[in-house]
Structures are given as C-alpha cells and as structure tokens.
Design a protein around this motif. Structure first.
Motif, PDB file in Angstrom:
ATOM      1  N   LEU A 248      -9.848  -2.550   4.159  1.00 44.15           N
ATOM      2  CA  LEU A 248      -9.031  -2.516   2.952  1.00 44.15           C
ATOM      3  C   LEU A 248      -9.777  -1.842   1.809  1.00 44.15           C
ATOM      4  CD1 LEU A 248      -6.500  -3.271   1.392  1.00 44.15           C
ATOM      5  CD2 LEU A 248      -7.510  -5.513   0.946  1.00 44.15           C
TER       6      LEU A 248
ATOM      7  N   THR B 264       0.831  -1.211   0.000  1.00 43.86           N
ATOM      8  CA  THR B 264       0.000   0.000   0.000  1.00 43.86           C
ATOM      9  C   THR B 264       0.864   1.259   0.000  1.00 43.86           C
ATOM     10  OG1 THR B 264      -0.167  -0.114   2.426  1.00 43.86           O
ATOM     11  CG2 THR B 264      -1.948  -1.113   1.147  1.00 43.86           C
TER      12      THR B 264
ATOM     13  N   THR C 284      -1.728  -5.402   4.992  1.00 43.70           N
ATOM     14  CA  THR C 284      -1.245  -4.289   4.166  1.00 43.70           C
ATOM     15  C   THR C 284       0.125  -3.870   4.673  1.00 43.70           C
ATOM     16  OG1 THR C 284      -2.287  -2.619   5.587  1.00 43.70           O
ATOM     17  CG2 THR C 284      -3.612  -3.494   3.781  1.00 43.70           C
TER      18      THR C 284
ATOM     19  N   LYS D 100      -7.108  -3.843  -4.727  1.00 41.29           N
ATOM     20  CA  LYS D 100      -8.276  -4.044  -3.878  1.00 41.29           C
ATOM     21  C   LYS D 100      -9.240  -5.054  -4.488  1.00 41.29           C
ATOM     22  CE  LYS D 100      -8.334   0.438  -1.522  1.00 41.29           C
ATOM     23  NZ  LYS D 100      -9.175   1.595  -1.175  1.00 41.29           N
TER      24      LYS D 100
ATOM     25  N   LEU E 160      -9.734   1.862   2.266  1.00 40.72           N
ATOM     26  CA  LEU E 160      -8.424   2.445   2.529  1.00 40.72           C
ATOM     27  C   LEU E 160      -8.087   3.503   1.479  1.00 40.72           C
ATOM     28  CD1 LEU E 160      -5.925   2.162   4.408  1.00 40.72           C
ATOM     29  CD2 LEU E 160      -4.979   0.577   2.707  1.00 40.72           C
TER      30      LEU E 160
END
Length: 663
Positions: A534, A484, A521, A498, A537
């Motif tokens: 997630l 990430t 992550t 994702k 995010l």
C-alpha cells in the motif's frame, strides 16, 4: 573573548574526516521526507534521489550546490577576457618606444634620425614589431629594460600556462634559470618519448627525472602516468584558452612565443611537449573553447587556470547530477568542490553522502527480490510511529484530550512490555526495569557506577524503565477499505489515505496486537494488500469504485475471525461505479447501474448480520455520494464521518479507538 587552544592541541582540517562540530545526520527527518514521497507515488530510489537533490533543513541539496557551480561558471566567463598578455606586451612595447624616442630626440646626429626612422617604420602588429626589434640596438637603458621585460613576460606566461605555479616561481629570472627550464623541458620530452615507446626502464628514468627536476612539479607525482595526467590537464586547458581567442589573437601569440626569453627554443620545446601529451592523453578536451566576455584581462597563465577551473566546474556538475550509470555521492571530488565553492559546500556534500550511507547502513532501505530499492520493515515502523504521533496530536487538538498511551484499558497483563514514554501512567515492570539497569552498568567501574562510593548500588536511569502492558481479552477483526480510484490522486487525497493506513497499522501492531487488521484497496477491482504494498502503491488512471468487491473481501476477513468483534472502516470519495460479476470480471458504469448499488447494499447487509460496525469516511461534498453513504450507515447501524484530507487519519484512528473502548 576567544578561549585559547591548549598547546599541542589542534583541530584537523575537515577534509581529513567528519567535522567534529557538525550536527549529526537527522535520519528521522530524512526518513519522513522519503516516506512522504514514496506514499505520494515515487519509487524509493526516486524518493532518495529527490531527497538528496532537495537537501534537508540543515544541509544544502545537490540542486543548490549545482546552482552555485553554474553561478561560479558564469561569473568567470562574464568577468574575464583573454587579452591580458597581449595588452601587457603592447603596453611594454609602447613604453619602450616612448623611452627610446625620448632619448633620441635631443641627439642631433644622423644615427639618431636613422633610428627614429627605423622606429617609425615598424609594422603595425604587436608581434611583428617585437620581432623586428629583436636585433635593434637600444640607445635608452630604460627602453632596453622594457623590451627585455616583454621577453621575460612571454616566457613566464608560456611556462605558467603549462606548469602550475611556474610563473610565480620565476619572479626574478636569470639566464641560469632559463637554461634550467630548457634542460627540464628537454629531459621531460625525452621521458615522455621513452614512455610512448614502452621502454622497460621508464620507471627508472622517471625517478631520475624527479630527483633532478622535482622542484618544478609541486603536485609531486608518484608515477610517470600521474605526471602525464597532471601535465595533460594543464596543457589541454592552455589549448582551450587558445581556442577561445580570435584567430588574430592566436596568430599574434604564436609569433610572440618565439621571443620568449629571447630564444625560440622554449616555444619549440613546449610545442613538442603539447604534441606528445595530446598523443598520450587524447581523451582530454583539446578542441573546445569558452566565450569570455568580461572586462578583466587574464594573461596566459591565469587564462589557463580559468579554463582549468571551468573544466573542474563541469566535472563537479556532472558528479553532482548523479545521472551516469553507477553514480555514487562518494564520486564527488571534495578537494575540487572546496577550491570552487569553499568549505561549507564540502561539508554539505559530505553530509549528503553520509545521509545516503546511513539510510542504507541503518537498514532503512533494502533490496527487493527483483533488485529494486524499497523501504525496509524497520523504516515502515518508524514511519508508522511518526504517522500515529501526528494523528494523535491532531486528534488531541480537535478534542482537547491528551494522548492515551495505554495498550488497553486496565485489563489483564499481556506479558509484553515497552520502554517508558513521557506521560505514561501505567505500572512499571519492576524486574525488567532493574535488569536493564544492571545490564547497562555491568561493564562500568564501581566508582563510575556509584559516583565514587564503594557500596556497589545500581542507580536507575529513565532509559531503564519499562511499562507492563495490559490488554482486553476481547479482540477485534478490523477491515480498512481505502479507495484507490484516480479521483483520490486527482484531489490530493492519496498521501493522507496512505498515512491513515500507516497510523492505524502502527496503532494496532503496537498497542492492540491481538486485533486482526486487513488492508483492502478498491478501484476497478479490490484486493487485499500488505502495508509495504500500500505504501508503495502508485496512482493509476483507472475508472471504477468497486465498493462491492471491497465489502465482499472484508466479509471474508471477518468470517475468518468469528471470535473477534467485527469492525469495518471504509474511506472513499465517490459513489460505487463498479461491481463484481459472478465470473470475476468488474462491470463499470457511470452513473452507477442499479445492479451496482444493489450488490453493494447486499454486501453491507451481510456485514450487518455479522454484527459489523461500519463507518464510512466520506471525502468530498458530492451530493450523490452523501446520500448513498447515509443509506449504508442506516442499513448497517453504523455512521458517516466527513473529515477533510488533513483530518482523515485522526477521524479513522479516533473511530477505531471509540469502537475498541466498547469491547
């Protein structure tokens, strides 16, 4: 050939309910678009607002409707001007003078010459000339008629600018009509004065007024406040029209209004009415103006309507913007939208409102504990289904294989079932299938269930069929590590990452329920996250790719499941540039320090001792990254795949299934 509608049947207007012929709202497409925006970093609320602004495949969005409103506004301003009444008065005056001179010319008398001199001495201004001729004894019947038309025109235009439809209602004005109008205005001013004074009998006065003068008010107001609202909107529009004229035009009209119907009484009553309305409704726009630059002249009545249309367009644009506190799509005035843009625009606005309402009512959006909007578990499941279907479709396109829908190889029954899908080859769960058919048909009449027969047999439908799921007894502990760092956002790999996690989560949660999946992550630090975290995010500017910390967390997950086959899948687009110190702080360095590489390799070796299968999915063509992940694969006995962003999901899911088949 058009089919005849049976007598007594009709389709009601759409504004009384949803269009019965319109296609249903496609929540699946809308949810997919919402999911893409949320996974790309938008908040669910922003994603919903963007969806409503953008619209769907079958429905214009708020932005398109707003654009059409502004086009309509520009059209009104660029097509029209406000000189219509002045031009009409000037034309009628010229025709009256020409007819009078035509009749005076052959007359040899001194009186005729004197009258010609009077006409020649008229002021140059139209209003002043009309006022001077108020006492003139016309010799020409045609000229007298033209002058009376001026007075009648002014009266109709003044009334039409304040009362909707009044100009059309007074086509053939008689002295009795003028007297009735003046009486109505006097009674109206008295009613408004009583309302302003707060008299207790104002409701009774209103009822008496409407019983006597209701024909002048097609809006059919039910209370005195509704009457004032309607009158104030129209009067404010008339005032804005006057504000939009030049000072010379306003002065001309002010003088001409004294000649309306040949008496200043109408003008005086209207001035008193305007003053009372402005005092009662100061919130109306009484002071602005518009720039009208077209060639088509409008009279006072049409000009007031144009100003009313412009104000209505502005109000609709504000409603469509949804930018004010507490805004809702239900706030949109659908009747006004129909007037300005037509029925199709109203249908689109209604469908957008229905779409927003259904997304909430179907439980696809919910409130988080902090009050923010978020995707519900139901929405995440549906997004997962779509993501998994897309991934498997991509995988089939790459390998030439069709999707395998089994919940495991031909192993033992898991005790769970699922609805049959096209292409399934697994055994039916017969008891559940028959039960579904019985429950589905239990409430139907026997004749309907048996097609008219009375034998009571139950007919199966494809919707009744359920598949008996099987599974391997072997379990897998799966750790999906996703990078990430900012480079994932910068290189447009955020959304594919994702969707990959979403597809893998959907696959494991629906077809390999005994497997244990953990999502990890890693940027400057690594963390274990749930799927909703997630999905929501947001990408942030943060330096560091801490694969060391991520692998450490993966090892902790695998050790919690010692009876499961360990599987580690790592998605990254950069070599490790950070590692975790014993005190828990992250040490960043670029180029990577030897300590960072050493600690990362150490964690890979520890995973290998657990028997973990490590697959690294390398995104990008960085030679340093390529060399490092090849080293990791050799030390762990795993492998490296280098898919493009669009093929990432198929690569991850395919590798998981390949590993799963070996169990």
């Amino acid at each position: 050939m058009t089919a005849a509608i049976p007598e007594g049947w009709s389709y009601g207007p759409w504004h009384e309910g949803p269009d019965p012929l319109a296609p249903p709202v496609d929540l699946r497409d809308a949810l997919d678009e919402l999911g893409r925006d949320v996974m790309a970093g938008s908040s669910p609320r922003s994603a919903l607002e963007e969806l409503l602004r953008r619209g769907t495949r079958n429905t214009q969005g708020l932005d398109d409707l707003t654009r059409r409103l502004w086009e309509r506004r520009r059209e009104i301003q660029s097509r029209h001007n406000l000189e219509g009444t002045l031009r009409d008065v000037q034309r009628l005056l010229d025709e009256a003078l020409e007819a009078e001179r035509h009749d005076l010319f052959p007359n040899p008398s001194d009186d005729a010459r004197f009258r010609e001199a009077q006409l020649d001495a008229l002021p140059s201004g139209t209003a002043a000339a009309v006022r001077e001729l108020a006492e003139y004894d016309w010799q020409s019947p045609q000229a007298r008629q033209k002058y009376e038309e001026i007075r009648e025109l002014l009266g109709k235009e003044l009334l039409g600018s304040r009362f909707e439809g009044m100009k059309e209602a007074l086509q053939n004005t008689t002295p009795e009509d003028v007297a009735r109008v003046n009486e109505m205005l006097a009674d109206l001013n008295a009613l408004l004065a009583a309302h302003a004074q707060g008299r207790p009998d104002v409701d009774q006065l209103f009822e008496q007024f409407m019983a006597k003068h209701g024909e002048f008010f097609p809006e059919n107001p039910r209370t005195v406040d509704e009457l004032i609202d309607a009158l104030a909107r129209r009067a404010a529009a008339a005032q804005r029209m006057m504000n939009s004229m030049t000072p010379e035009q306003r002065a001309e009209l002010a003088q001409l209004s004294q000649q309306a119907f040949g008496s200043p009484e109408l003008s005086q009553q209207l001035s008193q009415l305007d003053a009372q309305l402005q005092a009662l409704r100061p919130g109306e726009d009484w002071y602005s103006g518009e720039r009208m630059s077209g060639d088509d002249p409008l009279g006072l009545a049409e000009g007031a309507q144009a100003m009313n249309d412009l104000a209505e367009l502005d109000a609709l644009a504000e409603q469509l913007s949804q930018s004010y506190p507490g805004a809702r799509l239900e706030d949109i005035d659908l009747d006004a939208l129909t007037r300005q843009l037509g029925d199709e625009a109203t249908v689109d606005a209604r469908r957008l409102s229905e779409l927003e309402r259904e997304l909430r009512n179907q439980g696809l959006l919910e409130r988080a504990p902090d009050g923010s909007l978020r995707l519900s578990p139901k929405a995440l499941r549906q997004l997962g289904q779509t993501a998994l279907a897309d991934v498997l479709r991509t995988a089939r396109g790459q390998s030439g294989e069709r999707e395998s829908a089994s919940a495991g190889a031909a192993g033992e029954l898991s005790g769970s079932t699922r609805p049959w899908q096209f292409g399934d080859t697994q055994s039916w769960d017969v008891p559940r299938t028959i039960r579904n058919a019985v429950l589905r048909t239990a409430g139907e009449p026997i004749a309907a269930k048996t097609g008219g027969r009375a034998d009571g047999r139950v007919k199966l439908d494809v919707a009744d069929v359920e598949i008996a799921e099987t599974e391997h007894r072997a379990r897998a502990a799966v750790a999906l590590l996703v990078d990430t760092s900012w480079s994932m956002v910068q290189e447009n790999r955020w959304l594919p990452m994702k969707r990959t996690a979403l597809a893998l989560h959907q696959l494991i949660s629906t077809r390999y329920r005994n497997d244990a999946l953990q999502l990890i992550t890693f940027g400057r630090y690594a963390s274990v996250v749930e799927l909703p975290q997630l999905i929501g995010l947001e990408g942030t500017w943060e330096q560091g790719t801490n694969a060391h910390h991520a692998l450490l967390l993966a090892g902790r997950h695998l050790r919690r499941h010692p009876d499961a086959q360990p599987v580690v899948l790592m998605v990254t687009d950069g070599e490790p540039t950070a590692h975790l110190e014993p005190d828990g702080t992250a040490e960043f360095s670029y180029p990577p320090e030897p300590a960072t590489l050493r600690k990362t390799i150490f964690e890979v070796d520890r995973l290998a001792k657990l028997g973990a299968s490590l697959t690294v999915f390398r995104l990008g063509d960085d030679p340093r990254l390529e060399a490092f992940v090849d080293l990791l694969a050799r030390r762990s006995g795993g492998r490296v795949l280098a898919p493009d962003a669009d093929g990432l999901g198929a690569a991850v899911v395919g590798d998981y299934l390949r590993t799963r088949r070996k169990l």
